[in-house]
Design an enzyme around this catalytic site. Structure first.
Site, PDB file in Angstrom:
ATOM      1  N   PRO A 190      -3.271   3.517  -1.596  1.00  0.00           N
ATOM      2  CA  PRO A 190      -2.526   2.258  -1.530  1.00  0.00           C
ATOM      3  C   PRO A 190      -1.239   2.299  -2.347  1.00  0.00           C
ATOM      4  O   PRO A 190      -1.132   3.037  -3.329  1.00  0.00           O
ATOM      5  CB  PRO A 190      -3.501   1.229  -2.123  1.00  0.00           C
ATOM      6  CG  PRO A 190      -4.829   1.888  -2.145  1.00  0.00           C
ATOM      7  CD  PRO A 190      -4.579   3.355  -2.239  1.00  0.00           C
ATOM      8  N   CYS A 191      -0.276   1.494  -1.933  1.00  0.00           N
ATOM      9  CA  CYS A 191       0.931   1.283  -2.730  1.00  0.00           C
ATOM     10  C   CYS A 191       0.592   0.225  -3.780  1.00  0.00           C
ATOM     11  O   CYS A 191       0.307  -0.924  -3.448  1.00  0.00           O
ATOM     12  CB  CYS A 191       2.076   0.802  -1.847  1.00  0.00           C
ATOM     13  SG  CYS A 191       3.611   0.480  -2.731  1.00  0.00           S
ATOM     14  N   GLN A 192       0.594   0.625  -5.039  1.00  0.00           N
ATOM     15  CA  GLN A 192       0.183  -0.276  -6.110  1.00  0.00           C
ATOM     16  C   GLN A 192       1.212  -0.275  -7.233  1.00  0.00           C
ATOM     17  O   GLN A 192       2.245   0.381  -7.164  1.00  0.00           O
ATOM     18  CB  GLN A 192      -1.187   0.164  -6.642  1.00  0.00           C
ATOM     19  CG  GLN A 192      -2.303   0.069  -5.612  1.00  0.00           C
ATOM     20  CD  GLN A 192      -3.593   0.724  -6.104  1.00  0.00           C
ATOM     21  OE1 GLN A 192      -3.635   1.926  -6.298  1.00  0.00           O
ATOM     22  NE2 GLN A 192      -4.620  -0.070  -6.291  1.00  0.00           N
TER      23      GLN A 192
END
Length: 417
Positions: free
Chosen positions: A94-96
């Site tokens: 995920p893009c976090q």
């Protein structure tokens, strides 16, 4: 070097489908027919938001569970000692928020937010000294967070540099290379800087246009292509902690980091004559009535896809207008499909609605059509999960054709070590 792989955040096995050129599975056993020799020695898949682990179960059904080379548990609870040695780590994470904080002693940078999965990748490659890494993420990673553009990707690159890796990245729109979905994702390839592959990097511009993994796999139009050094130097910062507060940069669609120096440039793909369209992947089946929209659903979908301007309030109380343009309704069949989301086949602006060529009725795409848009074999996710979950899995997946297309060059790189 042997072609051994671990797959993190594996979903229903997209990287493995692509690398091992999977187009079908045995109807009696449910096992995938793998046509290449990548040996997947371990994988991890865990969905924290549900009790049912549909993706993990699908992966096991298609690829088997020999030697218990799998983990259906939170990756942060996995001991690195339980992970086999490997030549390649793959994963779509995920893009976090990748911000980094000081420890209580103030002596050492630590990962900030719990559950950020990139730090689990870092933990594994640091201990296992993984030679090669191939990752996939949404393209907004290059610009996040919104208030400090480029910070998160810069922290990632500095982390790789600190662990003696060089890196190449490329934003790839699958449709621009002939596939059935206009899906843009950033692919990241990292390698230890002592490897033989690193010898290709002596001329940076030639490397990024002709010699690198992505250059050889996804040719670009090199006319007027000139790479530029990044407008901010990650080595000018003491560590990733100071980058958290101060770093920002404009990362473009392609680039490399060699020995901590970053070069980046936008590009145009070469012209592809043959493109797979949405119409070409539709099922040729007269019995699709269950996917047809009723009049009420048609009205709601038409409204969702119309242009709109809505007055909204931001978190600090400021009023602004949120605008959206209109979308084709139904979806054009002479183009690749739009980016598929996890909400596919619901009343939603992003949902695909097609006019069925056989019946003339407006309908949702089928689960099989969703699988085809991502390059999976038909009925890959027909493994005990509900139709809603099947769409969800495809919305979360990657376009396996991209991995399939780069496999030959990746295989050569690893074999030559």
């Amino acid at each position: 070097m042997e072609k051994t792989v671990i797959e993190l955040f594996a979903g229903v096995g997209g990287f493995r489908v692509g690398l091992n050129d999977v187009h079908e599975f045995n109807l009696e056993t449910g096992r995938a027919i793998e046509n290449r020799d990548w040996r997947f020695v371990w994988f991890n898949q865990w969905e924290p938001s549900t009790t049912s682990q549909d993706a993990f179960n699908c992966y096991c059904k298609r690829f088997g569970e020999e030697n218990n080379n799998n983990q259906n548990t939170n990756i942060s609870d996995v001991s690195v000692n339980d992970i086999p040695n490997h030549s390649l780590l793959v994963g779509g994470f995920p893009c976090q928020d990748y911000s980094v904080a000081r420890s209580l002693s103030g002596e050492k940078g630590i990962e900030g937010k719990k559950g950020v999965l990139f730090w689990e990748i870092k933990r594994i490659i640091e201990e296992k000294k993984t030679p090669f890494i191939l990752l996939e993420n949404v393209d907004r990673l290059l610009k996040s967070p919104a208030k400090q553009r480029g910070r998160d990707f810069g922290i990632m690159l500095r982390t790789f540099h600190n662990l003696d890796y060089n890196v190449e990245w490329r934003v790839i729109n699958a449709a621009e290379y002939g596939y059935a979905q206009r899906r843009r994702r950033v692919f990241i390839f990292a390698w230890k800087n002592h490897l033989r592959y690193n010898q290709r990097c002596t001329n940076i511009e030639n490397f990024i246009t002709n010699e690198s993994l992505f250059a050889n796999s996804f040719p670009i139009n090199i006319e007027d292509f000139r790479i530029q050094e990044l407008n901010n130097d990650i080595l000018a910062y003491d560590d990733t902690v100071s980058m958290t507060d101060n770093f920002h940069a404009k990362f473009k669609k392609s680039g490399v980091m060699i020995n901590g120096k970053i070069f980046t440039q936008d590009y145009m793909p070469i012209n592809i004559e043959n493109h797979t369209t949405l119409g070409e992947i539709l099922e040729n089946n007269l019995d699709l009535n269950q996917y047809n929209l009723n009049e009420n659903q048609i009205d709601r979908m038409r409204c969702a896809k119309d242009s709109k301007s809505i007055e909204r309030e931001n978190p600090v109380g400021e009023i602004y207008n949120y605008s959206e343009g209109s979308m084709s309704f139904p979806d054009r069949l002479d183009l690749p499909g739009r980016t598929m989301l996890t909400s596919e086949a619901s009343i939603n602006r992003s949902t695909h609605v097609v006019q069925d060529p056989q019946s003339g009725r407006l309908r949702f795409i089928t689960e099989i059509e969703a699988e085809r848009m991502q390059g999976f074999p038909d009925n890959w996710t027909k493994s005990g999960m509900s139709p809603r979950r099947r769409y969800f899995m495809m919305g979360n997946a990657l376009v396996t054709n991209i991995i399939n297309q780069l496999e030959m060059n990746l295989s050569e790189i690893i074999r030559n070590e």
